[in-house]
Scaffold this active site. Structure first.
Site, short mmCIF file in Angstrom:
data_model
loop_
_atom_site.label_atom_id
_atom_site.label_comp_id
_atom_site.label_asym_id
_atom_site.label_seq_id
_atom_site.Cartn_x
_atom_site.Cartn_y
_atom_site.Cartn_z
N GLU A 158 -60.61 -27.38 57.85
CA GLU A 158 -59.24 -27.91 57.76
C GLU A 158 -58.55 -27.88 59.13
O GLU A 158 -57.39 -27.50 59.25
CB GLU A 158 -58.44 -27.13 56.72
N GLU A 234 -63.31 -29.19 48.75
CA GLU A 234 -62.58 -28.17 48.01
C GLU A 234 -61.75 -28.85 46.94
O GLU A 234 -60.68 -29.42 47.24
CB GLU A 234 -61.68 -27.34 48.95
#
Length: 581
Positions: A158, A234
């Site tokens: 991320e 995710e």
């Protein structure tokens, strides 16, 4: 073609289109004796892959000292997954987030006040290289290209939520390639323009993370990377908790329905989490949005498999969704792990922290109240002591940037709390004869996400009485990793607002999982047979601490509690039910 590869909008494996159905399980949040149980349940639910983060701070707790044993034996975990017929996605990026302490970065990086993490800063990259020189050769034999189960690896996690340093991302990618990581490499980011532009890198597959609205999220991915596979690395089917807020849950049917839509569309999905586990010890992370928010000990995450390994309604709904599209056979589960109620445990001995400082800590002299990292400490507590000459009268004592919660004592008498949330000072009086000033600071978890990750612990700037900075300190490091040195000789005393250690014993005839309930305690840490279970706090939401059965032994067992504020009754309960709020 035998290895996982990308051809247009599809993943391919063994010459056939391949749909990834993966679930996140973190070996470092589960006692090793239960690794196979959790992986068997993932397989039984119909998944074909397990995804793991690899936390740097667990594997290099001191610079140059590496740990790959016990709960840190990542190779063993991967080999179990392989034996059970599961593929593995490994995420050894230096930073992992994961609501884990400092996002997996080792705290000793912060001993250098000039350190810049997650960027092309050569002193940082040198530390990463030293770590990769040890870690990646251990993973090399486990790659699919070497006959192992690891089919893909993450470069950074991320990153678009943090920065846009492409030179850094390329450095990490090249560092993996140069060390033989020749499986599919990928990045994972939120589905926004900024995150995808900042976090992706040429030569690595872009994936996205989200909890809902998959159609819109994948459209954003395709906008930036046309003709790429739709992969959610995710899929947040639950959520984590901070101290002082309500326990998070998500409707199981809604989570399963969103998942099934992606399966029907041919998208590849990694469940985050499939089984969450526990932030044992001091490894919980923290967030900072409008204020500092430390994560609780439980990482249950409202998963298909609970913190304690139990099958939940979400498990069955998720399995039913998979069964609509794949032949996954009959449900076969491992034998349930028993839960035991061992009853009330009387705490028969106690020791005041102020009476045993010299037993468990060697004092360090310093002009300034240095941070934990500066004195070589990672986690736990740290105590700062000085003497103020009088008379100075009454004035506020202020700590500039305490990280994170401090208890202030004058001549060992409790005067108040100073924390990084709200309370910045307490009033104290310095009479003619002067005072001994003690400040006990708790590191409640380094920030694991966002722009405030530079989060050294303890007293980070200074202490003032009125406007005057105070110098000449004695510092006691209290990581609480040596409690075997405590000599419990006194009977239990309940002294209000005196940080104290309490010890009790209980008998076990049949070993099973159990839960520590502390209804009359305030805030502290629990150890069972020397193992740090984690923190408790009366503000909740978590009301019990999970004790996996393998931590117990038949016969006599010891429990030690470090309580910060005082108790109503010197007893705890070992019950057979988990209460998360």
């Amino acid at each position: 073609m035998t290895n996982l590869s990308v051809q247009g909008k599809k993943l391919w494996m063994d010459g056939e289109p391949f749909q990834l159905i993966s679930g996140a399980i973190h070996y470092f949040r589960i006692v090793p004796e239960y690794w196979e149980d959790r992986l068997l349940k993932l397989k039984a639910c119909g998944f074909n892959c397990v995804e793991i983060y690899i936390p740097w701070n667990l594997h290099e707790p001191r610079e140059g000292e590496f740990n790959f044993s016990g709960i840190a034996n990542v190779e063993k975990f991967i080999k179990i997954a392989d034996r059970l017929g599961l593929y593995v996605i490994a995420r050894p990026s230096p930073y992992i987030c994961s609501e884990w302490e400092f996002g997996g970065l080792p705290s000793w990086l912060l001993a250098d006040r000039n350190m810049r993490v997650r960027s092309f800063y050569l002193p940082y990259l040198k530390k990463v290289d030293n770590y990769y020189d040890v870690l990646l050769p251990k993973l090399k034999p486990l790659l699919q290209t070497s006959g192992g189960p690891i089919i893909a690896m993450q470069i950074e996690n991320e990153y678009g939520s943090y920065g846009n340093d492409k030179k850094y991302l390329n450095y990490i990618k090249d560092a993996m390639i140069q060390r033989g990581m020749d499986v599919l490499l990928f990045t994972s980011d939120g589905p926004t323009d900024m995150m995808l532009m900042g976090g992706t890198v040429d030569g690595a597959l872009a994936t996205v993370n989200f909890g809902s609205r998959p159609k819109e999220s994948f459209e954003k991915l395709q906008e930036h990377f046309p003709n790429t596979p739709n992969i959610v690395m995710e899929y947040w089917n639950g959520w984590f908790d901070h101290w002082g807020e309500a326990h998070h849950t998500r409707d199981p049917q809604e989570a399963a329905d969103t998942f099934e839509k992606m399966l029907k569309n041919g998208d590849s999905v990694n469940f985050y989490m499939f089984h969450g586990g526990t932030n044992f010890g001091f490894y919980n992370g923290a967030n900072y949005d409008e204020k500092y928010e430390p994560t609780i000990t439980s990482y249950d995450y409202d998963c298909p498999i609970s913190e304690t390994g139990d099958i939940t309604p979400k498990f069955h709904l998720v399995r039913n969704a998979i069964a609509k599209h794949f032949d996954i056979g009959e449900l076969v589960l491992p034998k349930p792990i028993p839960k035991r109620k061992y009853g009330e445990v009387a705490m028969t001995n106690s020791l005041r922290l102020f009476d045993v400082l010299e037993q468990i800590s060697e004092p360090v002299k310093s002009t300034h109240p240095e941070t934990m990292e500066k004195v070589g400490q990672d986690y736990g507590f740290i105590l700062y002591r000085t003497f103020l000459k009088g008379p100075l009268g009454e004035a506020p004592l202020t700590i500039q940037e305490v990280r994170d919660r401090a208890l202030v004592f004058v001549n060992t008498e409790f005067k108040g709390v100073i924390d990084r949330w709200d309370q910045k000072s307490v009033m104290i009086n310095v009479p003619k004869e002067g005072i001994q000033l003690d400040i006990l600071v708790e590191n409640m978890g380094r920030i694991n996400y966002g722009p405030y990750m530079y989060d050294p612990k303890g007293i980070t700037e200074g202490v003032r009485f009125e406007r005057q900075f105070i110098f000449d300190w004695t510092i006691y490091k209290l990581p609480l990793d040596n409690l075997e040195k405590l000599e419990f000789t006194t009977e239990v005393e309940n002294v209000k607002d005196q940080p104290s250690f309490y010890r009790g014993n209980f008998q076990v005839d049949e070993i099973g999982d159990t839960f520590v309930e502390l209804p009359s305690w305030t805030k502290g840490v629990v150890f069972v047979n020397g193992f740090n279970l984690g923190r408790y706090w009366e503000i909740g939401p978590q009301k019990t601490l999970y004790v996996p059965g393998p931590l117990l032994k038949e016969g006599n067992n010891e429990i030690v509690v470090f309580e910060l504020h005082g108790i109503k009754e010197a007893k705890i309960n070992l019950i057979d039910t988990h209460h998360l709020g």
